[in-house]
Scaffold this motif. Structure first.
Motif, PDB file in Angstrom:
ATOM      1  N   PHE A   1       0.802  -1.219   0.000  1.00 51.53           N
ATOM      2  CA  PHE A   1       0.000   0.000   0.000  1.00 51.53           C
ATOM      3  C   PHE A   1       0.841   1.279   0.000  1.00 51.53           C
ATOM      4  CE2 PHE A   1      -2.584  -3.365   1.879  1.00 51.53           C
ATOM      5  CZ  PHE A   1      -3.634  -3.352   0.972  1.00 51.53           C
ATOM      6  N   SER A   2       2.133   1.132  -0.142  1.00 54.58           N
ATOM      7  CA  SER A   2       3.035   2.286  -0.163  1.00 54.58           C
ATOM      8  C   SER A   2       3.034   2.957  -1.531  1.00 54.58           C
ATOM      9  CB  SER A   2       4.468   1.845   0.158  1.00 54.58           C
ATOM     10  OG  SER A   2       4.518   1.217   1.418  1.00 54.58           O
ATOM     11  N   ALA A   3       3.447   4.228  -1.519  1.00 56.37           N
ATOM     12  CA  ALA A   3       3.552   4.976  -2.771  1.00 56.37           C
ATOM     13  C   ALA A   3       4.784   4.557  -3.567  1.00 56.37           C
ATOM     14  CB  ALA A   3       3.583   6.467  -2.487  1.00 56.37           C
ATOM     15  N   SER A   4       5.780   4.026  -2.877  1.00 59.25           N
ATOM     16  CA  SER A   4       6.989   3.586  -3.574  1.00 59.25           C
ATOM     17  C   SER A   4       7.576   2.383  -2.854  1.00 59.25           C
ATOM     18  CB  SER A   4       8.016   4.724  -3.630  1.00 59.25           C
ATOM     19  OG  SER A   4       8.383   5.104  -2.325  1.00 59.25           O
ATOM     20  N   GLY A   5       8.453   1.697  -3.534  1.00 62.15           N
ATOM     21  CA  GLY A   5       9.078   0.506  -2.971  1.00 62.15           C
ATOM     22  C   GLY A   5       8.873  -0.682  -3.892  1.00 62.15           C
ATOM     23  N   PRO A   6       9.637  -1.748  -3.677  1.00 59.19           N
ATOM     24  CA  PRO A   6       9.645  -2.885  -4.594  1.00 59.19           C
ATOM     25  C   PRO A   6       8.283  -3.555  -4.823  1.00 59.19           C
ATOM     26  CG  PRO A   6      11.104  -3.284  -2.715  1.00 59.19           C
ATOM     27  CD  PRO A   6      10.556  -1.909  -2.568  1.00 59.19           C
ATOM     28  N   ASP A   7       7.492  -3.773  -3.808  1.00 57.14           N
ATOM     29  CA  ASP A   7       6.208  -4.456  -3.980  1.00 57.14           C
ATOM     30  C   ASP A   7       5.021  -3.508  -3.877  1.00 57.14           C
ATOM     31  OD1 ASP A   7       7.249  -7.023  -4.341  1.00 57.14           O
ATOM     32  OD2 ASP A   7       7.416  -7.351  -2.174  1.00 57.14           O
ATOM     33  N   SER A   8       5.270  -2.221  -4.029  1.00 61.32           N
ATOM     34  CA  SER A   8       4.210  -1.235  -3.782  1.00 61.32           C
ATOM     35  C   SER A   8       3.291  -1.059  -4.987  1.00 61.32           C
ATOM     36  CB  SER A   8       4.821   0.114  -3.426  1.00 61.32           C
ATOM     37  OG  SER A   8       5.427   0.696  -4.558  1.00 61.32           O
ATOM     38  N   ILE A   9       2.063  -0.686  -4.678  1.00 68.29           N
ATOM     39  CA  ILE A   9       1.099  -0.388  -5.736  1.00 68.29           C
ATOM     40  C   ILE A   9       1.517   0.861  -6.496  1.00 68.29           C
ATOM     41  CG2 ILE A   9      -0.473   0.908  -4.239  1.00 68.29           C
ATOM     42  CD1 ILE A   9      -2.742  -0.446  -5.965  1.00 68.29           C
ATOM     43  N   GLY A  10       2.136   1.795  -5.798  1.00 67.45           N
ATOM     44  CA  GLY A  10       2.596   3.020  -6.454  1.00 67.45           C
ATOM     45  C   GLY A  10       3.605   2.738  -7.562  1.00 67.45           C
ATOM     46  N   GLU A  11       4.594   1.897  -7.264  1.00 69.72           N
ATOM     47  CA  GLU A  11       5.605   1.543  -8.273  1.00 69.72           C
ATOM     48  C   GLU A  11       4.972   0.778  -9.433  1.00 69.72           C
ATOM     49  OE1 GLU A  11       8.880   2.350  -8.703  1.00 69.72           O
ATOM     50  OE2 GLU A  11       8.573   3.681  -6.988  1.00 69.72           O
ATOM     51  N   THR A  12       4.069  -0.121  -9.112  1.00 65.14           N
ATOM     52  CA  THR A  12       3.391  -0.881 -10.163  1.00 65.14           C
ATOM     53  C   THR A  12       2.634   0.057 -11.090  1.00 65.14           C
ATOM     54  OG1 THR A  12       3.169  -2.811  -8.726  1.00 65.14           O
ATOM     55  CG2 THR A  12       1.683  -2.679 -10.625  1.00 65.14           C
ATOM     56  N   MET A  13       1.886   0.984 -10.507  1.00 61.63           N
ATOM     57  CA  MET A  13       1.087   1.909 -11.319  1.00 61.63           C
ATOM     58  C   MET A  13       1.982   2.834 -12.152  1.00 61.63           C
ATOM     59  SD  MET A  13      -1.871   0.851 -10.761  1.00 61.63           S
ATOM     60  CE  MET A  13      -3.196   1.934 -11.104  1.00 61.63           C
ATOM     61  N   ARG A  14       3.041   3.317 -11.574  1.00 66.36           N
ATOM     62  CA  ARG A  14       3.953   4.164 -12.354  1.00 66.36           C
ATOM     63  C   ARG A  14       4.606   3.375 -13.483  1.00 66.36           C
ATOM     64  NH1 ARG A  14       4.355   6.651  -7.542  1.00 66.36           N
ATOM     65  NH2 ARG A  14       6.025   5.425  -6.665  1.00 66.36           N
ATOM     66  N   GLY A  15       4.877   2.095 -13.243  1.00 62.11           N
ATOM     67  CA  GLY A  15       5.510   1.253 -14.244  1.00 62.11           C
ATOM     68  C   GLY A  15       4.648   0.975 -15.458  1.00 62.11           C
ATOM     69  N   VAL A  16       3.329   1.008 -15.293  1.00 58.46           N
ATOM     70  CA  VAL A  16       2.436   0.695 -16.410  1.00 58.46           C
ATOM     71  C   VAL A  16       1.716   1.930 -16.947  1.00 58.46           C
ATOM     72  CG1 VAL A  16       2.078  -1.682 -15.653  1.00 58.46           C
ATOM     73  CG2 VAL A  16       0.477   0.102 -14.914  1.00 58.46           C
ATOM     74  N   ARG A  17       1.950   3.074 -16.359  1.00 57.40           N
ATOM     75  CA  ARG A  17       1.201   4.279 -16.721  1.00 57.40           C
ATOM     76  C   ARG A  17       1.256   4.580 -18.212  1.00 57.40           C
ATOM     77  NH1 ARG A  17       1.085   9.002 -18.528  1.00 57.40           N
ATOM     78  NH2 ARG A  17      -0.286  10.603 -17.717  1.00 57.40           N
ATOM     79  N   ASP A  18       2.439   4.582 -18.785  1.00 58.86           N
ATOM     80  CA  ASP A  18       2.586   4.984 -20.186  1.00 58.86           C
ATOM     81  C   ASP A  18       2.069   3.944 -21.180  1.00 58.86           C
ATOM     82  OD1 ASP A  18       3.632   7.405 -19.384  1.00 58.86           O
ATOM     83  OD2 ASP A  18       5.698   6.684 -19.443  1.00 58.86           O
ATOM     84  N   SER A  19       1.899   2.705 -20.734  1.00 57.13           N
ATOM     85  CA  SER A  19       1.386   1.679 -21.651  1.00 57.13           C
ATOM     86  C   SER A  19      -0.096   1.382 -21.432  1.00 57.13           C
ATOM     87  CB  SER A  19       2.195   0.384 -21.499  1.00 57.13           C
ATOM     88  OG  SER A  19       2.018  -0.148 -20.204  1.00 57.13           O
ATOM     89  N   SER A  20      -0.735   2.092 -20.503  1.00 57.49           N
ATOM     90  CA  SER A  20      -2.138   1.813 -20.210  1.00 57.49           C
ATOM     91  C   SER A  20      -3.063   2.493 -21.217  1.00 57.49           C
ATOM     92  CB  SER A  20      -2.495   2.272 -18.797  1.00 57.49           C
ATOM     93  OG  SER A  20      -2.597   3.670 -18.749  1.00 57.49           O
ATOM     94  N   ALA A  21      -4.289   1.987 -21.288  1.00 55.83           N
ATOM     95  CA  ALA A  21      -5.281   2.578 -22.186  1.00 55.83           C
ATOM     96  C   ALA A  21      -5.817   3.887 -21.631  1.00 55.83           C
ATOM     97  CB  ALA A  21      -6.440   1.605 -22.400  1.00 55.83           C
ATOM     98  N   ILE A  22      -5.826   4.015 -20.315  1.00 57.65           N
ATOM     99  CA  ILE A  22      -6.364   5.219 -19.669  1.00 57.65           C
ATOM    100  C   ILE A  22      -5.367   5.716 -18.616  1.00 57.65           C
ATOM    101  CG2 ILE A  22      -8.353   6.202 -18.452  1.00 57.65           C
ATOM    102  CD1 ILE A  22      -9.998   3.850 -19.447  1.00 57.65           C
ATOM    103  N   PRO A  23      -4.317   6.434 -19.046  1.00 55.87           N
ATOM    104  CA  PRO A  23      -3.328   6.931 -18.085  1.00 55.87           C
ATOM    105  C   PRO A  23      -3.938   7.853 -17.023  1.00 55.87           C
ATOM    106  CG  PRO A  23      -2.567   7.253 -20.348  1.00 55.87           C
ATOM    107  CD  PRO A  23      -3.965   6.763 -20.418  1.00 55.87           C
ATOM    108  N   ALA A  24      -5.023   8.534 -17.353  1.00 54.51           N
ATOM    109  CA  ALA A  24      -5.667   9.423 -16.382  1.00 54.51           C
ATOM    110  C   ALA A  24      -6.212   8.636 -15.192  1.00 54.51           C
ATOM    111  CB  ALA A  24      -6.788  10.211 -17.054  1.00 54.51           C
ATOM    112  N   LEU A  25      -6.634   7.415 -15.414  1.00 59.48           N
ATOM    113  CA  LEU A  25      -7.115   6.570 -14.318  1.00 59.48           C
ATOM    114  C   LEU A  25      -5.966   6.225 -13.369  1.00 59.48           C
ATOM    115  CD1 LEU A  25      -9.624   5.136 -13.201  1.00 59.48           C
ATOM    116  CD2 LEU A  25      -9.062   3.199 -14.654  1.00 59.48           C
ATOM    117  N   ILE A  26      -4.808   5.972 -13.934  1.00 61.67           N
ATOM    118  CA  ILE A  26      -3.631   5.700 -13.104  1.00 61.67           C
ATOM    119  C   ILE A  26      -3.207   6.964 -12.366  1.00 61.67           C
ATOM    120  CG2 ILE A  26      -1.176   5.101 -13.177  1.00 61.67           C
ATOM    121  CD1 ILE A  26      -1.866   3.013 -15.260  1.00 61.67           C
ATOM    122  N   ASP A  27      -3.240   8.099 -13.042  1.00 62.57           N
ATOM    123  CA  ASP A  27      -2.907   9.362 -12.374  1.00 62.57           C
ATOM    124  C   ASP A  27      -3.823   9.603 -11.177  1.00 62.57           C
ATOM    125  OD1 ASP A  27      -0.895   9.810 -14.214  1.00 62.57           O
ATOM    126  OD2 ASP A  27      -2.135  11.107 -15.484  1.00 62.57           O
TER     127      ASP A  27
END
Length: 169
Positions: free
Chosen positions: A51-77
Motif C-alpha cells: 500500500f506504499s507509494a513507492s518501494g519494490p512491492d508497492s502499488i505506487g511503483e506498479t502503477m507508475r511502471g504501467v502508466r505509459d502503456s495503459s489505455a487510460i493513463p488518467a485513471l492511473i494518475d
C-alpha cells in the motif's frame, strides 16, 4: 434441497441429468472466481509494503511502471494521488466480490463488481501486455459476464431467498 435451487422430483433420467447440469453449470466458475478474488484481496492485505507509494512491492511503483502503456493513463494518475487508498479499495473490493460470489449473495451485483475491477485492471495494468492473451485481466472480465447475466441459480443465498419468497406467495 429445494431451498438451494436444486429441483429434484422423481427419478433422474437423461433429461433430469441435463437439467441438473444446466442448473449447476456456472457453479465451478462461481467457485473459481470467488476463491480467486478472496485470495487476491487477502494477498494484497498481507504483502508488506503493497500500500506504499513507492518501494519494490508497492502499488505506487506498479502503477507508475504501467502508466505509459495503459489505455487510460488518467485513471492511473487518479490512483497515484492516493495509492494506499486505491490499493485498499481494490483489496477490500476483491474480498467483497469474492465472498458475494461464493455464497451467492446479490450475485449479479458481485459479478458486476468483479467485472468492473477486472475491466479497470485490464485498461491499466495489463493493457500493454503483448500478445493480449498473456494478460489475465481480460479473461477475468469475460469470465464475470455469464455470472452477471445469470446470477447464482443454485447453492446460493439468492436462490434460498427466492425459494422462500415463492413459498410465501
Amino acid at each position: 434441497m429445494r431451498g438451494y435451487g436444486l429441483k429434484m422430483s422423481g427419478p433422474v433420467g437423461a433429461r433430469g441429468l441435463k437439467e441438473l447440469a444446466r442448473e449447476h453449470a456456472l457453479l465451478p466458475l462461481r467457485i473459481f472466481l470467488g476463491v480467486t478474488f478472496v485470495y487476491a484481496g487477502i494477498d494484497k492485505l498481507t504483502i508488506g509494503g503493497f500500500f506504499s507509494a513507492s518501494g519494490p512491492d508497492s502499488i505506487g511503483e506498479t502503477m507508475r511502471g504501467v502508466r505509459d502503456s495503459s489505455a487510460i493513463p488518467a485513471l492511473i494518475d487518479l490512483a497515484l494521488k492516493s495509492p494506499g487508498a486505491f490499493g485498499y479499495a481494490i483489496a477490500f473490493g476483491e474480498i467483497a466480490v469474492g465472498i458475494g460470489t461464493l455464497i451467492g449473495l446479490w450475485a449479479r451485483l458481485a459479478a458486476l463488481g468483479g467485472a468492473l475491477i477486472s475491466l479497470s485492471l485490464w485498461l491499466t495494468v495489463s493493457w500493454g501486455v503483448e500478445p493480449y492473451y498473456f494478460g489475465n485481466d481480460l479473461a477475468y472480465l469475460v469470465a464475470w459476464l455469464p455470472l452477471l447475466l445469470a446470477g447464482a441459480a443454485s447453492f446460493s443465498v439468492d436462490a434460498l431467498r427466492a425459494s422462500r419468497r415463492r413459498r410465501i406467495t
